[in-house]
Design a protein around this motif. Structure first.
Motif, PDB file in Angstrom:
ATOM      1  N   ALA A 182       0.830  -1.204   0.000  1.00 25.10           N
ATOM      2  CA  ALA A 182       0.000   0.000   0.000  1.00 25.10           C
ATOM      3  C   ALA A 182       0.865   1.255   0.000  1.00 25.10           C
ATOM      4  CB  ALA A 182      -0.928  -0.006   1.215  1.00 25.10           C
ATOM      5  N   ILE A 183       1.943   1.262   0.778  1.00 29.97           N
ATOM      6  CA  ILE A 183       2.843   2.415   0.830  1.00 29.97           C
ATOM      7  C   ILE A 183       3.473   2.653  -0.534  1.00 29.97           C
ATOM      8  CG2 ILE A 183       5.015   3.260   1.814  1.00 29.97           C
ATOM      9  CD1 ILE A 183       4.229   1.813   4.415  1.00 29.97           C
ATOM     10  N   VAL A 184       3.912   1.572  -1.173  1.00 26.16           N
ATOM     11  CA  VAL A 184       4.530   1.704  -2.495  1.00 26.16           C
ATOM     12  C   VAL A 184       3.522   2.240  -3.507  1.00 26.16           C
ATOM     13  CG1 VAL A 184       5.544   0.409  -4.405  1.00 26.16           C
ATOM     14  CG2 VAL A 184       6.258  -0.074  -2.067  1.00 26.16           C
ATOM     15  N   LEU A 185       2.301   1.701  -3.492  1.00 22.38           N
ATOM     16  CA  LEU A 185       1.283   2.155  -4.443  1.00 22.38           C
ATOM     17  C   LEU A 185       0.948   3.632  -4.226  1.00 22.38           C
ATOM     18  CD1 LEU A 185      -1.175  -0.891  -4.459  1.00 22.38           C
ATOM     19  CD2 LEU A 185       0.434  -0.235  -6.242  1.00 22.38           C
ATOM     20  N   ILE A 186       0.839   4.036  -2.960  1.00 23.51           N
ATOM     21  CA  ILE A 186       0.458   5.423  -2.667  1.00 23.51           C
ATOM     22  C   ILE A 186       1.524   6.392  -3.156  1.00 23.51           C
ATOM     23  CG2 ILE A 186       0.143   7.097  -0.804  1.00 23.51           C
ATOM     24  CD1 ILE A 186      -2.302   5.375  -1.358  1.00 23.51           C
ATOM     25  N   PHE A 187       2.783   6.105  -2.834  1.00 18.69           N
ATOM     26  CA  PHE A 187       3.837   7.084  -3.097  1.00 18.69           C
ATOM     27  C   PHE A 187       4.537   6.894  -4.441  1.00 18.69           C
ATOM     28  CE2 PHE A 187       3.420   7.279   1.528  1.00 18.69           C
ATOM     29  CZ  PHE A 187       3.315   8.641   1.705  1.00 18.69           C
ATOM     30  N   GLN A 188       4.278   5.767  -5.118  1.00 16.05           N
ATOM     31  CA  GLN A 188       4.960   5.543  -6.386  1.00 16.05           C
ATOM     32  C   GLN A 188       4.017   5.379  -7.567  1.00 16.05           C
ATOM     33  OE1 GLN A 188       8.855   4.937  -7.029  1.00 16.05           O
ATOM     34  NE2 GLN A 188       8.163   6.641  -5.796  1.00 16.05           N
ATOM     35  N   VAL A 189       2.747   5.120  -7.310  1.00 11.86           N
ATOM     36  CA  VAL A 189       1.788   4.942  -8.403  1.00 11.86           C
ATOM     37  C   VAL A 189       0.748   6.060  -8.386  1.00 11.86           C
ATOM     38  CG1 VAL A 189       0.055   3.415  -9.407  1.00 11.86           C
ATOM     39  CG2 VAL A 189       2.155   2.446  -8.450  1.00 11.86           C
ATOM     40  N   PHE A 190       0.037   6.183  -7.246  1.00 11.51           N
ATOM     41  CA  PHE A 190      -1.027   7.176  -7.173  1.00 11.51           C
ATOM     42  C   PHE A 190      -0.488   8.597  -6.990  1.00 11.51           C
ATOM     43  CE2 PHE A 190      -3.176   3.284  -5.387  1.00 11.51           C
ATOM     44  CZ  PHE A 190      -3.838   2.989  -6.565  1.00 11.51           C
ATOM     45  N   SER A 191       0.712   8.727  -6.448  1.00  8.70           N
ATOM     46  CA  SER A 191       1.343  10.045  -6.335  1.00  8.70           C
ATOM     47  C   SER A 191       2.853   9.822  -6.392  1.00  8.70           C
ATOM     48  CB  SER A 191       0.946  10.733  -5.025  1.00  8.70           C
ATOM     49  OG  SER A 191       1.248   9.915  -3.926  1.00  8.70           O
ATOM     50  N   ARG A 235      -1.405  -2.724  22.873  1.00  8.15           N
ATOM     51  CA  ARG A 235      -0.723  -1.433  22.879  1.00  8.15           C
ATOM     52  C   ARG A 235       0.218  -1.311  21.696  1.00  8.15           C
ATOM     53  NH1 ARG A 235      -0.779  -2.407  28.523  1.00  8.15           N
ATOM     54  NH2 ARG A 235       1.311  -3.315  28.476  1.00  8.15           N
ATOM     55  N   TRP A 236       0.905  -2.400  21.377  1.00  8.00           N
ATOM     56  CA  TRP A 236       1.828  -2.341  20.235  1.00  8.00           C
ATOM     57  C   TRP A 236       1.056  -2.258  18.920  1.00  8.00           C
ATOM     58  CZ3 TRP A 236       6.109  -0.433  21.229  1.00  8.00           C
ATOM     59  CH2 TRP A 236       6.835  -0.767  22.372  1.00  8.00           C
ATOM     60  N   TRP A 237      -0.143  -2.873  18.889  1.00 13.72           N
ATOM     61  CA  TRP A 237      -0.989  -2.709  17.701  1.00 13.72           C
ATOM     62  C   TRP A 237      -1.363  -1.238  17.536  1.00 13.72           C
ATOM     63  CZ3 TRP A 237      -1.945  -4.750  13.325  1.00 13.72           C
ATOM     64  CH2 TRP A 237      -1.881  -6.123  13.136  1.00 13.72           C
ATOM     65  N   ALA A 238      -1.672  -0.575  18.648  1.00 12.25           N
ATOM     66  CA  ALA A 238      -2.018   0.847  18.581  1.00 12.25           C
ATOM     67  C   ALA A 238      -0.832   1.665  18.077  1.00 12.25           C
ATOM     68  CB  ALA A 238      -2.450   1.342  19.961  1.00 12.25           C
ATOM     69  N   VAL A 239       0.368   1.363  18.590  1.00 11.23           N
ATOM     70  CA  VAL A 239       1.573   2.075  18.135  1.00 11.23           C
ATOM     71  C   VAL A 239       1.777   1.864  16.636  1.00 11.23           C
ATOM     72  CG1 VAL A 239       4.105   2.127  18.302  1.00 11.23           C
ATOM     73  CG2 VAL A 239       2.715   2.012  20.377  1.00 11.23           C
ATOM     74  N   HIS A 240       1.616   0.622  16.198  1.00 12.33           N
ATOM     75  CA  HIS A 240       1.822   0.308  14.782  1.00 12.33           C
ATOM     76  C   HIS A 240       0.813   1.042  13.898  1.00 12.33           C
ATOM     77  CE1 HIS A 240       2.730  -1.981  11.180  1.00 12.33           C
ATOM     78  NE2 HIS A 240       1.455  -2.296  11.077  1.00 12.33           N
ATOM     79  N   LEU A 241      -0.458   1.023  14.275  1.00 12.95           N
ATOM     80  CA  LEU A 241      -1.486   1.656  13.455  1.00 12.95           C
ATOM     81  C   LEU A 241      -1.343   3.175  13.446  1.00 12.95           C
ATOM     82  CD1 LEU A 241      -4.578  -0.535  14.435  1.00 12.95           C
ATOM     83  CD2 LEU A 241      -3.273  -0.598  12.308  1.00 12.95           C
ATOM     84  N   ILE A 242      -0.944   3.761  14.586  1.00 13.03           N
ATOM     85  CA  ILE A 242      -0.703   5.210  14.616  1.00 13.03           C
ATOM     86  C   ILE A 242       0.438   5.562  13.671  1.00 13.03           C
ATOM     87  CG2 ILE A 242       0.148   7.108  16.052  1.00 13.03           C
ATOM     88  CD1 ILE A 242      -1.388   5.808  18.388  1.00 13.03           C
ATOM     89  N   LEU A 296       1.417   3.860  11.057  1.00 13.77           N
ATOM     90  CA  LEU A 296       0.963   3.665   9.685  1.00 13.77           C
ATOM     91  C   LEU A 296       0.109   4.850   9.240  1.00 13.77           C
ATOM     92  CD1 LEU A 296       1.250   1.397   7.534  1.00 13.77           C
ATOM     93  CD2 LEU A 296      -0.983   0.575   8.260  1.00 13.77           C
ATOM     94  N   GLY A 297      -0.734   5.343  10.145  1.00 18.43           N
ATOM     95  CA  GLY A 297      -1.546   6.504   9.808  1.00 18.43           C
ATOM     96  C   GLY A 297      -0.705   7.729   9.517  1.00 18.43           C
ATOM     97  N   LEU A 298       0.362   7.939  10.308  1.00 17.71           N
ATOM     98  CA  LEU A 298       1.239   9.082  10.069  1.00 17.71           C
ATOM     99  C   LEU A 298       1.922   8.997   8.708  1.00 17.71           C
ATOM    100  CD1 LEU A 298       2.926   9.548  13.576  1.00 17.71           C
ATOM    101  CD2 LEU A 298       1.230  11.029  12.485  1.00 17.71           C
ATOM    102  N   LEU A 313       6.627  11.575   8.106  1.00 19.79           N
ATOM    103  CA  LEU A 313       6.986  10.287   7.507  1.00 19.79           C
ATOM    104  C   LEU A 313       7.968   9.520   8.387  1.00 19.79           C
ATOM    105  CD1 LEU A 313       7.396  11.341   3.762  1.00 19.79           C
ATOM    106  CD2 LEU A 313       5.676   9.787   4.679  1.00 19.79           C
ATOM    107  N   LEU A 314       8.985  10.215   8.910  1.00 19.26           N
ATOM    108  CA  LEU A 314       9.988   9.553   9.748  1.00 19.26           C
ATOM    109  C   LEU A 314       9.363   9.054  11.049  1.00 19.26           C
ATOM    110  CD1 LEU A 314      13.078  11.909   9.261  1.00 19.26           C
ATOM    111  CD2 LEU A 314      12.768   9.602   8.351  1.00 19.26           C
ATOM    112  N   ALA A 315       8.546   9.898  11.682  1.00 21.58           N
ATOM    113  CA  ALA A 315       7.895   9.484  12.921  1.00 21.58           C
ATOM    114  C   ALA A 315       6.984   8.281  12.676  1.00 21.58           C
ATOM    115  CB  ALA A 315       7.098  10.648  13.510  1.00 21.58           C
ATOM    116  N   GLY A 316       6.239   8.317  11.570  1.00 23.82           N
ATOM    117  CA  GLY A 316       5.376   7.196  11.243  1.00 23.82           C
ATOM    118  C   GLY A 316       6.152   5.923  10.993  1.00 23.82           C
ATOM    119  N   ALA A 317       7.273   6.038  10.288  1.00 22.72           N
ATOM    120  CA  ALA A 317       8.095   4.856   9.998  1.00 22.72           C
ATOM    121  C   ALA A 317       8.642   4.240  11.279  1.00 22.72           C
ATOM    122  CB  ALA A 317       9.234   5.240   9.064  1.00 22.72           C
ATOM    123  N   VAL A 318       9.129   5.097  12.210  1.00 19.67           N
ATOM    124  CA  VAL A 318       9.683   4.590  13.465  1.00 19.67           C
ATOM    125  C   VAL A 318       8.603   3.901  14.293  1.00 19.67           C
ATOM    126  CG1 VAL A 318      10.708   5.266  15.671  1.00 19.67           C
ATOM    127  CG2 VAL A 318      11.573   6.252  13.546  1.00 19.67           C
TER     128      VAL A 318
END
Length: 518
Positions: free
Chosen positions: A9-18, A75-82, A84-86, A110-115
Motif C-alpha cells: 500500500a505504501i509503495v502504491l500510494i507514493f509511487q503509483v497514485f502520487s 498497545r503495540w498494535w495501537a503504536v503500529h497503526l498510529i 501507519l496513519g502518520l 513520515l519519519l515518525a510514522g516509519a519509526v
C-alpha cells in the motif's frame, strides 16, 4: 502477510497514485536515504522470515509467544497503526501533485510514522519479553542474516556498473524485449546506443534502476542466506553451480518480460502507469517475489538436499493452505492485487472482472479446508440482517454511471461477464471481505472489555466503508455484519448475511440492467 500488504500500500500510494521524485524535493539525499531505508526494511524483514522459517525451534517459540494476545500486544498494535496513519498523512492532506514540492514539510511526519510502525510491528512479531532470549538463540547466525539482508541494496549498486560494462547484456535485453513485443504484434523501434526502446509513440530510456539488477542482487543475497541456513542438508555444489546460474537467467528473462509488458501498457493503456512500473520500488517488489519463488522451488526438490526436503522444513507446523489466519488474509490480498491488475491491463477495468473473479476463486479454493471448517449452521437472523442491508443499499441508491465498456459487450461475452459479476459479487466477495474484516481484523483488535469491542467494530467498519464507493451505506453495513459476527461468535453468520445482501443487490442489477448498483 498483513505487513506485506501494508508495504504494498505504501509503495502504491507514493509511487503509483502520487509519484515522489527525490530530485524534485529539494532534499534529494535525504529522500533517497528514506527510500533506501524502506527497501532495506523489506530485505531485512524477508531475511528474518527466512531465518525463523528454517530454524524450527525459533519458529515454534515465536509462534507460541505471538499467539498470546494480551494488553501489551494491543498497545503495540495501537503504536503500529498510529505510525501507519502518520505515513499516509502526507498523501491524505496534500495534493498528490504537490508532494514533491512540500516533501520537506512532510519529512518529520513520515519519519515518525516509519519509526512507530516499525517498532510496533517488531514487538508484535517478537514480544518484548522474548527479545533477549530470541537474540541469544539466534546468535551470530541471526546477526549475519540481518547484515547480509541489509546490504542487498548496496550489492545492487555494486552490480549496477555491470549493466553498462558488458554491452552484450544490454543488447541481449533490448533484443529480448524487441522479440517479445514483436511477437505481440507491435512495431518496435530501439536504439541500443542510447538505451532507448519503444513502440507506437511510447519510448523509454532505460536506466540502471530498471535494468533488472535488483533481481540479481536479491537472488544472490537471499540465496546466500538460504545456503547458510540449510548448509547441513543442502547440496551446495549443485545449488551454486547449477541452480544459482539458472536463477539469474530466470531473473533476466523475467525482467525482459516486465519491460516488454510495461512498454505495451505505455503504448496501449496508460503511459503514467507504465512509467510508475519502472520505478525502483516496483522492481524490488517484483524481484523479491521471484527470488522467494525460486527458493521455494529449491526447497521442494529432494535432489538438491542430502535429506528429503520435508526433513529440512519447520517441524510441526500447520501447512500454509490449512492455516486459519492465512485463509482469512491471503484471499483479501489476492482480491486487492487482482483489482490493481485489471486496472492496469484494461482501459475499462470493469471488463476485467472475470479475471479478478477467477483469481479470487482460486485463492478461496486453495484455502477451502479451513474455510469449510467454519460453523455454517443455519441462522435466520443472519438472513434477515442481510436482507435489511441489501434492501437499504438498493433504496438509498441515487443512480450512477454504467460500468465503462459494458455497452461494448454483446451476446456470449455479455452473458459471461454478467455471470462472473453475479457469482463473484454474491459468493466470492462476501467470503473474502468478511474473512478479513470480521474474521481477522475484528478478532485481532477486539478484547474482553466492551470499549475494546466497540473500538474494533468502529475501526473495521470504517476500513470496510473506505473500500466501497458509498461510505455511509457501507459503514452501516459493516456495523450490521460485525453485530451478526459477534452475536454468536460465528464468522459464517456474517458471510451469509453479506452474501444475502449482495445477492439481492445483484438480482436487482440483473433485473433492471443497472450494474452501477454494485
Amino acid at each position: 502477510m498483513l505487513f506485506a500488504l501494508e508495504m504494498l500500500a505504501i509503495v502504491l500510494i507514493f509511487q503509483v497514485f502520487s509519484s515522489v521524485e527525490c530530485r524534485l524535493t529539494g532534499i534529494e539525499t535525504v529522500c533517497r536515504a528514506l527510500r533506501s531505508a524502506t527497501i532495506r526494511i523489506l530485505c531485512v524483514g524477508i531475511g528474518l522470515g527466512l531465518f525463523i522459517w528454517f530454524r524450527p525451534h525459533l519458529h515454534r517459540r515465536l509462534v507460541t509467544a505471538a499467539d498470546s494476545v494480551d494488553g501489551e500486544a494491543r498497545r503495540w498494535w495501537a503504536v503500529h497503526l498510529i505510525g501507519l496513519g502518520l505515513i499516509f498523512v502526507p498523501w491524505l492532506r496534500a495534493d498528490p501533485a504537490s508532494l514533491n514540492a512540500d516533501f520537506q514539510a512532510h519529512l518529520v511526519t513520515l519519519l515518525a510514522g516509519a519509526v512507530l510502525a516499525s517498532t510496533g510491528a517488531l514487538f508484535l512479531l517478537v514480544p518484548r519479553r522474548d527479545v533477549s532470549a530470541l537474540l541469544r538463540e539466534g546468535g551470530a547466525g541471526l546477526a549475519l542474516v540481518v547484515l547480509v539482508a541489509a546490504l542487498i541494496p548496496d550489492l545492487a549498486d555494486a552490480l549496477a556498473p555491470l549493466w553498462w560494462a558488458f554491452r552484450g547484456l544490454i543488447l541481449a535485453t533490448f533484443y529480448g524485449v524487441a522479440v517479445v513485443l514483436a511477437a505481440l504484434g507491435f512495431h518496435v523501434v530501439l536504439n541500443p546506443d542510447f538505451a532507448t526502446i519503444g513502440t507506437e509513440g511510447f519510448f523509454v530510456e532505460m536506466a540502471g534502476t530498471c535494468s533488472g539488477i535488483e533481481g540479481f542482487a536479491l537472488t544472490t543475497g537471499f540465496f546466500a542466506i538460504y545456503s547458510v541456513l540449510m548448509r547441513d542438508t543442502l547440496r551446495l555444489g549443485r545449488f551454486w553451480m547449477i541452480v544459482f546460474p539458472l536463477a539469474l537467467l530466470v531473473s533476466w528473462l523475467f525482467n525482459v518480460l516486465r519491460i516488454a509488458a510495461l512498454i505495451a501498457i505505455g503504448a496501449r493503456v496508460s503511459p503514467e502507469l507504465a512509467v510508475n512500473g519502472f520505478h525502483s520500488f516496483a522492481g524490488w517488489l517484483f524481484f523479491t517475489v521471484l527470488a522467494l519463488g525460486v527458493i521455494w522451488v529449491v526447497q521442494a526438490r529432494p535432489s538438491l538436499h542430502r535429506a528429503p526436503a520435508a526433513a529440512t522444513g519447520t517441524g510441526v507446523v500447520i501447512p500454509f493452505r490449512e492455516d486459519p489466519s492465512a485463509a482469512l488474509i491471503t484471499p483479501f490480498i489476492v482480491f486487492m492485487l487482482s483489482g490493481l491488475l485489471v486496472q492496469s491491463l484494461w482501459q475499462a477495468p470493469a471488463l476485467g472482472y472475470p479475471l479478478q473473479a477467477a483469481l479470487m476463486a482460486a485463492a478461496l479454493w486453495l484455502f477451502r479446508k479451513p474455510l469449510l471448517a467454519l460453523d455454517w449452521r443455519f441462522d435466520p437472523v443472519a438472513l434477515l440482517a442481510g436482507a435489511v442491508v441489501g434492501v437499504g443499499w438498493i433504496l438509498s441508491f441515487r443512480g450512477g454511471p454504467a460500468p465503462e465498456g459494458q455497452s461494448e459487450l454483446t451476446g456470449a461475452a455479455l452473458a459471461g461477464w454478467i455471470l462472473c459479476r453475479t457469482l463473484g459479487t454474491t459468493f466470492l466477495v462476501p467470503v473474502i471481505e468478511e474473512g478479513f474484516f470480521r474474521g481477522y481484523l475484528l478478532q485481532l483488535l477486539g478484547g474482553r472489555a466492551m470499549w475494546q469491542t466497540a473500538l474494533a467494530v468502529a475501526v473495521t467498519s470504517l476500513a470496510f466503508a473506505l473500500l466501497h464507493g458509498r461510505v455511509i451505506e457501507a459503514g452501516l453495513a459493516g456495523l450490521v455484519f460485525a453485530w451478526v459476527a459477534l452475536r454468536r461468535g460465528r464468522l459464517g453468520d456474517a458471510i451469509v448475511a453479506h452474501a444475502v445482501a449482495n445477492g439481492l443487490i445483484a438480482l436487482t442489477a440483473l433485473i433492471t440492467g443497472d450494474w452501477s448498483l454494485i
